[in-house]
Design a protein around this motif. Structure first.
Motif, mmCIF file in Angstrom:
data_model
loop_
_atom_site.group_PDB
_atom_site.id
_atom_site.type_symbol
_atom_site.label_atom_id
_atom_site.label_comp_id
_atom_site.label_asym_id
_atom_site.label_seq_id
_atom_site.Cartn_x
_atom_site.Cartn_y
_atom_site.Cartn_z
ATOM 1 N N THR A 1 -7.515 -3.056 0.739
ATOM 2 C CA THR A 1 -7.601 -4.466 0.344
ATOM 3 C C THR A 1 -8.264 -5.346 1.399
ATOM 4 O O THR A 1 -8.199 -6.572 1.324
ATOM 5 C CB THR A 1 -6.197 -5.021 0.037
ATOM 6 N N SER A 2 -8.925 -4.721 2.369
ATOM 7 C CA SER A 2 -9.597 -5.506 3.415
ATOM 8 C C SER A 2 -10.993 -5.900 2.941
ATOM 9 O O SER A 2 -12.005 -5.416 3.450
ATOM 10 C CB SER A 2 -9.669 -4.712 4.724
ATOM 11 N N LYS B 1 -9.260 -9.524 -1.288
ATOM 12 C CA LYS B 1 -7.945 -9.044 -0.854
ATOM 13 C C LYS B 1 -7.258 -8.238 -1.948
ATOM 14 O O LYS B 1 -6.040 -8.329 -2.159
ATOM 15 C CB LYS B 1 -7.051 -10.214 -0.419
ATOM 16 N N ALA C 1 -3.149 -7.701 -1.880
ATOM 17 C CA ALA C 1 -2.655 -7.786 -0.509
ATOM 18 C C ALA C 1 -1.766 -9.007 -0.294
ATOM 19 O O ALA C 1 -1.927 -10.026 -0.975
ATOM 20 C CB ALA C 1 -3.827 -7.832 0.468
ATOM 21 N N GLY D 1 -3.388 -14.145 2.976
ATOM 22 C CA GLY D 1 -4.768 -14.391 2.602
ATOM 23 C C GLY D 1 -4.909 -15.588 1.682
ATOM 24 O O GLY D 1 -3.934 -16.191 1.251
ATOM 25 N N ARG E 1 -6.448 -13.150 -2.719
ATOM 26 C CA ARG E 1 -5.449 -12.201 -3.217
ATOM 27 C C ARG E 1 -5.504 -12.057 -4.732
ATOM 28 O O ARG E 1 -4.493 -12.115 -5.425
ATOM 29 C CB ARG E 1 -4.035 -12.636 -2.813
ATOM 30 N N SER F 1 3.519 -8.993 -1.722
ATOM 31 C CA SER F 1 2.632 -7.853 -1.935
ATOM 32 C C SER F 1 2.898 -7.310 -3.329
ATOM 33 O O SER F 1 4.046 -7.135 -3.716
ATOM 34 C CB SER F 1 2.890 -6.765 -0.891
#
Length: 210
Positions: free
Chosen positions: A60-61, A65, A92, A95, A98, A157
């Protein structure tokens, strides 16, 4: 007599119809609109009918995200021709975005099942009616074929599994379709309600040119 001949003709044609239990994709061959050609049955094993690619969380980088790990015919060849597939969705924590932004699946309807956290999801009908709901663990939502929809992380999450009515549902993300290509800024400006500066900024973020 004619009816009798017609009956036997239908019977003969039906008996010659190609009927297969399955068609495990031969990924070495080309893909067509109908899918892949079949792997030889003598080479099919039980391992062709299982898939472990959804066990691990996706990466998810990235800018949204989020990660989608597919189990389509290209990854899970036994789905070829069966009219279904699946994927894992990881959203993720933290952020700014997301989310899986507005997108469509040209080839399929979708069912989303939340297995961790909570996800705010919605689709927009062709009458521009929005159907919006925050889903908790164990809840499902359906997204009809071809309609714009999105999913947003509503907790720390979130994880979900999605199921499609096609072995190759396709994907088109609206923002990327508009701003990650080489369509000229002037044409994007002419076909949206955005000004030149906004378009250039979005093209810069998403890697578009023009």
């Amino acid at each position: 007599m004619f009816k009798l001949l017609f009956f036997f003709a239908v019977l003969i044609l039906s008996s010659n119809a190609s009927v297969q239990d399955f068609c495990v994709a031969d990924l070495k061959g080309p893909e067509s609109p109908a899918g892949y050609s079949c792997k030889a049955v003598t080479k099919v094993t039980v391992n062709d009918f299982m898939f472990s690619g959804l066990n691990a969380a996706g990466n998810t980088s990235n800018i949204i995200k989020a990660a989608v790990s597919p189990a389509f015919a290209a990854q899970f060849p036994s789905l070829n021709g069966l009219g279904l597939s699946a994927a894992r969705l990881d959203l993720a924590p933290g952020g700014v975005i997301r989310t899986v932004p507005f997108h469509t699946h040209p080839g399929a309807s979708e069912v989303l099942l939340v297995v961790q956290g909570s996800i705010t999801a919605a689709f927009v009908s062709s009458a521009n009616t929005v159907y919006l709901k925050t889903l908790k663990k164990g809840e499902l939502m359906v997204f009809p074929h071809g309609l714009l929809h999105f999913q947003v992380n509503a907790s720390y999450s979130s994880v979900a599994y999605v199921f499609f009515s096609s072995s190759n549902p396709g994907l088109q993300i609206t923002d990327f379709a508009l701003f990650a290509n080489d369509l000229s800024t002037k044409l994007v400006e002419a076909t949206t309600f955005l000004d030149e500066a906004q378009i250039k900024e979005l093209k810069g973020v998403l890697g578009g040119t023009g």
